[in-house]
Design an enzyme around this catalytic site. Structure first.
Site, PDB file in Angstrom:
ATOM      1  N   GLY A  15      26.231  -5.759  16.155  1.00  0.00           N
ATOM      2  CA  GLY A  15      25.899  -6.428  17.416  1.00  0.00           C
ATOM      3  C   GLY A  15      24.415  -6.716  17.486  1.00  0.00           C
ATOM      4  CB  SER A  17      23.584 -11.814  17.268  1.00  0.00           C
ATOM      5  OG  SER A  17      24.439 -11.533  18.355  1.00  0.00           O
ATOM      6  NE  ARG A  18      25.033 -11.344  23.587  1.00  0.00           N
ATOM      7  CZ  ARG A  18      25.927 -12.008  24.285  1.00  0.00           C
ATOM      8  NH1 ARG A  18      25.929 -13.320  24.260  1.00  0.00           N
ATOM      9  NH2 ARG A  18      26.800 -11.374  25.028  1.00  0.00           N
ATOM     10  CG  ASP A  65      36.153  -8.872  14.426  1.00  0.00           C
ATOM     11  OD1 ASP A  65      35.736  -7.835  14.983  1.00  0.00           O
ATOM     12  OD2 ASP A  65      37.158  -9.487  14.804  1.00  0.00           O
ATOM     13  CB  SER A 144      28.360   2.843  28.511  1.00  0.00           C
ATOM     14  OG  SER A 144      28.152   2.505  29.869  1.00  0.00           O
ATOM     15  CE1 TYR A 157      31.362  -1.606  27.776  1.00  0.00           C
ATOM     16  CE2 TYR A 157      30.796  -0.117  29.563  1.00  0.00           C
ATOM     17  CZ  TYR A 157      30.423  -0.865  28.461  1.00  0.00           C
ATOM     18  OH  TYR A 157      29.108  -0.863  28.044  1.00  0.00           O
ATOM     19  CB  ALA A 159      39.313   4.393  28.118  1.00  0.00           C
TER      20      ALA A 159
HETATM   21  P1  NAD Z   1      25.556  -8.152  24.407  1.00  0.00           P
HETATM   22  O1  NAD Z   1      26.813  -8.762  24.917  1.00  0.00           O
HETATM   23  O2  NAD Z   1      24.251  -8.772  24.808  1.00  0.00           O
HETATM   24  O3  NAD Z   1      25.606  -8.056  22.810  1.00  0.00           O
HETATM   25  C1  NAD Z   1      26.753  -7.569  22.162  1.00  0.00           C
HETATM   26  C2  NAD Z   1      26.613  -7.771  20.665  1.00  0.00           C
HETATM   27  O4  NAD Z   1      27.832  -7.347  20.044  1.00  0.00           O
HETATM   28  C3  NAD Z   1      26.413  -9.233  20.274  1.00  0.00           C
HETATM   29  O5  NAD Z   1      25.551  -9.288  19.161  1.00  0.00           O
HETATM   30  C4  NAD Z   1      27.810  -9.660  19.863  1.00  0.00           C
HETATM   31  O6  NAD Z   1      27.807 -10.757  18.950  1.00  0.00           O
HETATM   32  C5  NAD Z   1      28.298  -8.385  19.184  1.00  0.00           C
HETATM   33  N1  NAD Z   1      29.756  -8.327  19.058  1.00  0.00           N
HETATM   34  C6  NAD Z   1      30.683  -8.427  20.046  1.00  0.00           C
HETATM   35  N2  NAD Z   1      31.921  -8.338  19.517  1.00  0.00           N
HETATM   36  C7  NAD Z   1      31.771  -8.192  18.170  1.00  0.00           C
HETATM   37  C8  NAD Z   1      32.672  -8.047  17.081  1.00  0.00           C
HETATM   38  N3  NAD Z   1      33.996  -8.040  17.254  1.00  0.00           N
HETATM   39  N4  NAD Z   1      32.168  -7.914  15.827  1.00  0.00           N
HETATM   40  C9  NAD Z   1      30.824  -7.930  15.611  1.00  0.00           C
HETATM   41  N5  NAD Z   1      29.936  -8.057  16.604  1.00  0.00           N
HETATM   42  C10 NAD Z   1      30.396  -8.180  17.873  1.00  0.00           C
HETATM   43  O7  NAD Z   1      25.612  -6.622  24.837  1.00  0.00           O
HETATM   44  P2  NAD Z   1      24.456  -5.551  25.109  1.00  0.00           P
HETATM   45  O8  NAD Z   1      24.222  -5.482  26.565  1.00  0.00           O
HETATM   46  O9  NAD Z   1      23.316  -5.755  24.187  1.00  0.00           O
HETATM   47  O10 NAD Z   1      25.238  -4.210  24.723  1.00  0.00           O
HETATM   48  C11 NAD Z   1      25.144  -3.600  23.438  1.00  0.00           C
HETATM   49  C12 NAD Z   1      25.898  -2.276  23.466  1.00  0.00           C
HETATM   50  O11 NAD Z   1      25.353  -1.456  24.489  1.00  0.00           O
HETATM   51  C13 NAD Z   1      27.381  -2.446  23.805  1.00  0.00           C
HETATM   52  O12 NAD Z   1      28.136  -1.508  23.087  1.00  0.00           O
HETATM   53  C14 NAD Z   1      27.427  -2.120  25.287  1.00  0.00           C
HETATM   54  O13 NAD Z   1      28.689  -1.660  25.677  1.00  0.00           O
HETATM   55  C15 NAD Z   1      26.375  -1.042  25.377  1.00  0.00           C
HETATM   56  N6  NAD Z   1      25.822  -0.880  26.714  1.00  0.00           N
HETATM   57  C16 NAD Z   1      25.157  -1.886  27.331  1.00  0.00           C
HETATM   58  C17 NAD Z   1      24.656  -1.669  28.604  1.00  0.00           C
HETATM   59  C18 NAD Z   1      23.888  -2.715  29.330  1.00  0.00           C
HETATM   60  O14 NAD Z   1      23.527  -2.468  30.496  1.00  0.00           O
HETATM   61  N7  NAD Z   1      23.596  -3.860  28.759  1.00  0.00           N
HETATM   62  C19 NAD Z   1      24.828  -0.432  29.228  1.00  0.00           C
HETATM   63  C20 NAD Z   1      25.510   0.567  28.574  1.00  0.00           C
HETATM   64  C21 NAD Z   1      26.004   0.341  27.297  1.00  0.00           C
END
Ligand code: NAD
Length: 250
Positions: A15, A17-18, A65, A144, A157, A159
């Protein structure tokens, strides 16, 4: 000693990419690691790679993936062949498919469990052999606060994220004798594209529950991850650390 010296280490970040994954990738690269950037979007990954290279870091792009166990195994095999070792795995990729339980579709339950939880199983299973061969490794799974306290409309989510904490503890016990540490990080409310989509009302409520009175950044999470994968964290395993501005306290 520098708090996070990763020279000569190879780190896989899913993940990447962003959002939080990108912040972690930039941080590990700026501390010397060669970072393998994984997500499904090759174009976005190439942009992150260029950013790392423009700061004299090293990165590789492997689109995959992470919910697909064979794809994960293949990517780890190709990294171990080209880099000779896999030192660090950050299981960060995650999605949300929110709905109240009565309206939740089976495919939304399955997608969230597969991308958030099964991907961690896939990744840990794939890196275990090269890490054992290497006589050690570092695994960090991104959970999380929702996995700890739950949230209406996020049963799937919550779970998946609670599952990550149980998996982390079991893997820490299973792999400790091999000098592989496994920890989880539980972010609170971090400003990324995932949270930018939330309703303004939900955002205001969340802000009110954060003692530090602000949203977190990807870098706030990356700073902790960088420490956890460094030599300085060699006696820390099986733990879940919150990066949440004080939102959840035990
Ligand atoms: P985001 O949506 O900005 O980025 C998610 C990343 O996962 C992207 O790079 C996307 O391409 C990649 N991804 C999604 N499905 C995929 C797959 N099947 N195979 C490969 N790559 C895949 O999310 P984020 O906010 O940066 O969150 C990152 C992690 O942190 C996640 O696990 C999220 O649950 C967790 N998280 C985020 C927050 C928050 O407030 N943003 C809080 C708690 C936990």
């Amino acid at each position: 000693m520098q708090y996070c010296d990763l020279n000569s280490k190879t780190a896989i970040v899913t993940g990447a990419s962003r959002g939080i994954g990108k912040a972690i990738a930039l941080k590990l690269a700026s501390n010397g690691a060669t970072v393998v950037l994984v997500s499904r979007n090759e174009e976005e990954l190439n942009t992150v790679k260029s950013q790392i290279e423009s700061s004299n870091g090293t990165a590789m792009v492997i689109p995959a993936d992470v919910s697909d166990s064979e794809a994960f195994m293949q990517l780890v095999n190709s990294v171990s062949e080209s880099r000779d070792s896999v030192d660090i795995l950050i299981n960060n990729a995650g999605i949300t498919r929110d709905n109240l339980i009565m309206r939740m579709k089976d495919e939304d339950w399955d997608a969230v469990m597969n991308v958030n939880l099964k991907s961690c199983y896939n990744g840990i299973k794939a890196v275990t052999r090269p890490m054992m061969k290497n006589k050690g490794g570092r695994i960090v799974n991104i959970s999380s606060v929702i996995g700890q306290i739950g949230n209406a409309g996020q049963g799937n989510y919550a779970a998946s994220k609670a599952g990550i904490i149980g998996l982390t503890k079991s893997m820490a016990k299973e792999l400790g004798s091999r000098n592989i540490t496994v920890n989880a990080v539980a972010p609170g409310y971090i400003s990324t594209e995932m949270t930018d989509n939330l309703d303004e009302n939900v955002k205001d409520k969340m802000l009110a529950s954060i003692p530090l009175g602000r949203l977190g950044s990807g870098e706030d999470v990356a700073n902790l991850v960088c420490f956890l994968v460094s030599e300085n964290a060699s006696y820390i395993t099986g733990q879940t650390f919150n990066v949440d501005g004080g939102m959840v306290m035990y």
